[in-house]
Design a protein around this motif. Structure first.
Motif, PDB file in Angstrom:
ATOM      1  N   GLN A 252      91.619  28.871  -8.837  1.00 50.47           N
ATOM      2  CA  GLN A 252      92.136  29.550  -7.640  1.00 50.47           C
ATOM      3  C   GLN A 252      92.422  28.439  -6.647  1.00 50.47           C
ATOM      4  O   GLN A 252      91.489  27.718  -6.237  1.00 50.47           O
ATOM      5  CB  GLN A 252      91.088  30.488  -7.061  1.00 50.47           C
ATOM      6  N   GLN A 253      93.684  28.288  -6.277  1.00 45.54           N
ATOM      7  CA  GLN A 253      94.093  27.129  -5.486  1.00 45.54           C
ATOM      8  C   GLN A 253      94.604  27.554  -4.119  1.00 45.54           C
ATOM      9  O   GLN A 253      95.345  28.524  -3.990  1.00 45.54           O
ATOM     10  CB  GLN A 253      95.221  26.386  -6.233  1.00 45.54           C
ATOM     11  N   LYS A 254      94.204  26.822  -3.094  1.00 47.32           N
ATOM     12  CA  LYS A 254      94.835  26.953  -1.783  1.00 47.32           C
ATOM     13  C   LYS A 254      95.173  25.536  -1.326  1.00 47.32           C
ATOM     14  O   LYS A 254      94.273  24.735  -1.055  1.00 47.32           O
ATOM     15  CB  LYS A 254      93.895  27.628  -0.787  1.00 47.32           C
ATOM     16  N   TYR A 255      96.466  25.215  -1.298  1.00 44.38           N
ATOM     17  CA  TYR A 255      96.918  23.851  -0.994  1.00 44.38           C
ATOM     18  C   TYR A 255      96.195  22.863  -1.901  1.00 44.38           C
ATOM     19  O   TYR A 255      96.277  22.990  -3.113  1.00 44.38           O
ATOM     20  CB  TYR A 255      96.736  23.526   0.494  1.00 44.38           C
ATOM     21  N   GLN A 256      95.436  21.892  -1.336  1.00 45.21           N
ATOM     22  CA  GLN A 256      94.812  20.879  -2.189  1.00 45.21           C
ATOM     23  C   GLN A 256      93.373  21.244  -2.575  1.00 45.21           C
ATOM     24  O   GLN A 256      92.698  20.456  -3.234  1.00 45.21           O
ATOM     25  CB  GLN A 256      94.862  19.484  -1.542  1.00 45.21           C
ATOM     26  N   ASN A 257      92.913  22.427  -2.202  1.00 41.80           N
ATOM     27  CA  ASN A 257      91.547  22.838  -2.533  1.00 41.80           C
ATOM     28  C   ASN A 257      91.550  23.873  -3.658  1.00 41.80           C
ATOM     29  O   ASN A 257      92.461  24.699  -3.738  1.00 41.80           O
ATOM     30  CB  ASN A 257      90.860  23.437  -1.304  1.00 41.80           C
ATOM     31  N   TYR A 258      90.527  23.819  -4.496  1.00 36.23           N
ATOM     32  CA  TYR A 258      90.473  24.805  -5.577  1.00 36.23           C
ATOM     33  C   TYR A 258      89.035  25.200  -5.913  1.00 36.23           C
ATOM     34  O   TYR A 258      88.088  24.448  -5.658  1.00 36.23           O
ATOM     35  CB  TYR A 258      91.167  24.275  -6.841  1.00 36.23           C
ATOM     36  N   ASP A 259      88.914  26.396  -6.498  1.00 37.01           N
ATOM     37  CA  ASP A 259      87.699  26.826  -7.185  1.00 37.01           C
ATOM     38  C   ASP A 259      88.062  26.915  -8.656  1.00 37.01           C
ATOM     39  O   ASP A 259      89.124  27.473  -8.990  1.00 37.01           O
ATOM     40  CB  ASP A 259      87.241  28.208  -6.689  1.00 37.01           C
ATOM     41  N   ALA A 260      87.212  26.367  -9.532  1.00 33.97           N
ATOM     42  CA  ALA A 260      87.520  26.357 -10.963  1.00 33.97           C
ATOM     43  C   ALA A 260      86.375  26.979 -11.750  1.00 33.97           C
ATOM     44  O   ALA A 260      85.213  26.940 -11.336  1.00 33.97           O
ATOM     45  CB  ALA A 260      87.752  24.916 -11.433  1.00 33.97           C
ATOM     46  N   ARG A 261      86.754  27.576 -12.894  1.00 30.42           N
ATOM     47  CA  ARG A 261      85.734  28.046 -13.852  1.00 30.42           C
ATOM     48  C   ARG A 261      86.225  27.685 -15.238  1.00 30.42           C
ATOM     49  O   ARG A 261      87.409  27.856 -15.548  1.00 30.42           O
ATOM     50  CB  ARG A 261      85.539  29.557 -13.717  1.00 30.42           C
ATOM     51  N   ILE A 262      85.321  27.137 -16.059  1.00 37.61           N
ATOM     52  CA  ILE A 262      85.683  26.814 -17.445  1.00 37.61           C
ATOM     53  C   ILE A 262      84.700  27.506 -18.362  1.00 37.61           C
ATOM     54  O   ILE A 262      83.513  27.626 -18.040  1.00 37.61           O
ATOM     55  CB  ILE A 262      85.721  25.278 -17.661  1.00 37.61           C
ATOM     56  N   GLU A 263      85.217  28.009 -19.487  1.00 40.60           N
ATOM     57  CA  GLU A 263      84.342  28.701 -20.443  1.00 40.60           C
ATOM     58  C   GLU A 263      85.059  28.817 -21.784  1.00 40.60           C
ATOM     59  O   GLU A 263      86.277  28.632 -21.855  1.00 40.60           O
ATOM     60  CB  GLU A 263      83.972  30.102 -19.921  1.00 40.60           C
ATOM     61  N   GLY A 264      84.304  29.119 -22.817  1.00 42.22           N
ATOM     62  CA  GLY A 264      84.876  29.354 -24.150  1.00 42.22           C
ATOM     63  C   GLY A 264      85.033  28.070 -24.931  1.00 42.22           C
ATOM     64  O   GLY A 264      84.980  26.962 -24.395  1.00 42.22           O
ATOM     65  N   GLY A 265      85.224  28.191 -26.243  1.00 40.50           N
ATOM     66  CA  GLY A 265      85.377  27.035 -27.120  1.00 40.50           C
ATOM     67  C   GLY A 265      84.148  26.146 -27.045  1.00 40.50           C
ATOM     68  O   GLY A 265      83.017  26.611 -26.935  1.00 40.50           O
ATOM     69  N   ALA A 266      84.391  24.816 -27.010  1.00 37.57           N
ATOM     70  CA  ALA A 266      83.275  23.857 -27.001  1.00 37.57           C
ATOM     71  C   ALA A 266      82.774  23.568 -25.592  1.00 37.57           C
ATOM     72  O   ALA A 266      81.790  22.848 -25.415  1.00 37.57           O
ATOM     73  CB  ALA A 266      83.738  22.556 -27.657  1.00 37.57           C
ATOM     74  N   ALA A 267      83.448  24.100 -24.585  1.00 38.45           N
ATOM     75  CA  ALA A 267      83.114  23.723 -23.201  1.00 38.45           C
ATOM     76  C   ALA A 267      81.796  24.338 -22.755  1.00 38.45           C
ATOM     77  O   ALA A 267      81.469  25.478 -23.119  1.00 38.45           O
ATOM     78  CB  ALA A 267      84.223  24.182 -22.257  1.00 38.45           C
ATOM     79  N   VAL A 268      81.058  23.579 -21.952  1.00 43.24           N
ATOM     80  CA  VAL A 268      79.868  24.117 -21.290  1.00 43.24           C
ATOM     81  C   VAL A 268      80.368  24.964 -20.117  1.00 43.24           C
ATOM     82  O   VAL A 268      81.057  24.447 -19.233  1.00 43.24           O
ATOM     83  CB  VAL A 268      78.973  22.966 -20.779  1.00 43.24           C
ATOM     84  N   ALA A 269      80.043  26.253 -20.139  1.00 39.53           N
ATOM     85  CA  ALA A 269      80.561  27.137 -19.086  1.00 39.53           C
ATOM     86  C   ALA A 269      80.039  26.708 -17.719  1.00 39.53           C
ATOM     87  O   ALA A 269      78.841  26.433 -17.562  1.00 39.53           O
ATOM     88  CB  ALA A 269      80.162  28.584 -19.378  1.00 39.53           C
ATOM     89  N   GLN A 270      80.937  26.607 -16.746  1.00 37.41           N
ATOM     90  CA  GLN A 270      80.519  26.223 -15.395  1.00 37.41           C
ATOM     91  C   GLN A 270      81.610  26.542 -14.376  1.00 37.41           C
ATOM     92  O   GLN A 270      82.785  26.710 -14.723  1.00 37.41           O
ATOM     93  CB  GLN A 270      80.183  24.732 -15.341  1.00 37.41           C
ATOM     94  N   SER A 271      81.202  26.603 -13.121  1.00 39.38           N
ATOM     95  CA  SER A 271      82.126  26.824 -12.004  1.00 39.38           C
ATOM     96  C   SER A 271      81.900  25.727 -10.984  1.00 39.38           C
ATOM     97  O   SER A 271      80.770  25.266 -10.805  1.00 39.38           O
ATOM     98  CB  SER A 271      81.852  28.173 -11.316  1.00 39.38           C
ATOM     99  N   TRP A 272      82.949  25.342 -10.311  1.00 35.28           N
ATOM    100  CA  TRP A 272      82.811  24.321  -9.268  1.00 35.28           C
ATOM    101  C   TRP A 272      84.007  24.385  -8.319  1.00 35.28           C
ATOM    102  O   TRP A 272      85.012  25.052  -8.607  1.00 35.28           O
ATOM    103  CB  TRP A 272      82.665  22.917  -9.881  1.00 35.28           C
TER     104      TRP A 272
END
Ligand SMILES: C[S@@+](CC[C@H](N)C(=O)[O-])C[C@H]1O[C@@H](n2cnc3c(N)ncnc32)[C@H](O)[C@@H]1O
Length: 279
Positions: free
Chosen positions: A206-226
């Motif tokens: 979720q992006q607003k200009y140069q700032n973002y919130d990210a979430r990764i999950e699934g596959g080999a990735a360690v699920a996390q948000s930042w």
């Protein structure tokens, strides 16, 4: 119509500034002169240094006045440049100034409205306009190539915060009450908003200009948000706290920069075609 409104807004706001700071007796004279206010040499240098201008750059000055920013970019930093200006006499003067400075081959000056100008060749855009005009330009500037540097003398771009602001002393400043100028720098952020996939791994921004919130999950990735901040084409891992993935935007895809959280360096994410990644 849009162009006409933009131009009237620019000129009437400049007139308003001048009326606020210039004694009554000289107001009639200022009415004629006010749309053209030069950026002092030390501020011009700060703008070009802030943008890290070099020989590979093409600098476009929006509302180029007597051409000083484009000419300095060519003469001192080896860049090519384009100045766009509504007033034909100022364009003639700019061409003459460029010839005298020995940079006529590297520079172009056009009588043109900035709202009719193709900006796509610019790697650096400079402006000394007005807040309202900056805001009218903002949607186009945000669509420029990620990493394009935008530098504005004094005026910001509303809620799109600059990546950096510096202050330059200008003891004989002609407009306003402050005896300094602000130089604002933005780097056009990579457009990452939405869902990205690498096999079954899902990366959501979720992006607003140069700032973002990210979430990764699934596959080999360690699920996390930042939460993080984009710097042109780079999405560096936030400093401090747990190790987060970092990415580089390249040709419309996102490459993992260093192996982190189950993601190998070089793993490429592409935009999801729908609202899900392959199972
Ligand atoms: C404040 S001066 C800045 C001149 C120069 N960039 C500098 O920093 O020294 C703004 C200039 O923008 C020009 N200008 C204003 N609106 C414009 C428009 N819509 N298209 C092209 N030029 C414009 C004015 O004629 C004026 O010369």
């Amino acid at each position: 119509m849009h162009t006409y409104i933009a131009r009237r807004t620019a000129i009437s706001a400049l007139v308003a500034i001048a009326f606020a700071v210039v004694p009554f007796a000289t107001q009639a004279q200022v009415m004629d002169e006010v749309p053209f206010i030069t950026t002092p040499d030390n501020v011009t240098m700060e703008m070009l240094k802030t943008a890290n201008v070099g020989p590979k750059d093409h600098v476009i000055d929006l509302g180029s006045g007597d051409g000083r920013i484009v000419i300095t970019a060519a003469r001192q930093f080896g860049a090519s440049g384009l100045g766009v200006e509504l007033v034909p006499d100022l364009v003639a003067k700019s061409r003459d100034n460029a010839r005298r400075a020995g940079v006529a081959q590297k520079t172009e000056f056009r009588v043109q409205d900035i709202f009719d100008t193709d900006l796509s060749a610019g790697t650096v855009i400079t402006m000394y306009l007005l807040p309202e005009v900056n805001l009218q330009l903002r949607p186009r500037l945000l669509r420029m190539a990620p990493g394009t540097r935008l530098v504005s003398h004094d005026w910001d771009m509303g809620d799109w915060q600059p990546d950096r602001t510096t202050r330059v002393d200008v003891p004989d400043k002609k407009v306003g009450l402050e005896k300094f100028s602000r130089v604002h720098l933005w780097m056009v952020p990579a457009p990452v908003d939405g869902l990205w996939c690498s096999g079954a791994t899902r990366l959501h921004f979720q992006q607003k200009y140069q700032n973002y919130d990210a979430r990764i999950e699934g596959g080999a990735a360690v699920a996390q948000s930042w939460a993080g901040r984009i710097s042109g084409v780079d999405l560096p891992a936030p400093v401090g706290g747990p190790m987060r993935p970092s990415f580089t935007w390249r040709d419309g895809g996102l490459d993992v920069k260093t192996s982190t959280a189950g993601l190998a360096s070089g793993t490429r994410f592409t935009r999801a075609t729908g609202n899900a990644c392959p199972a």
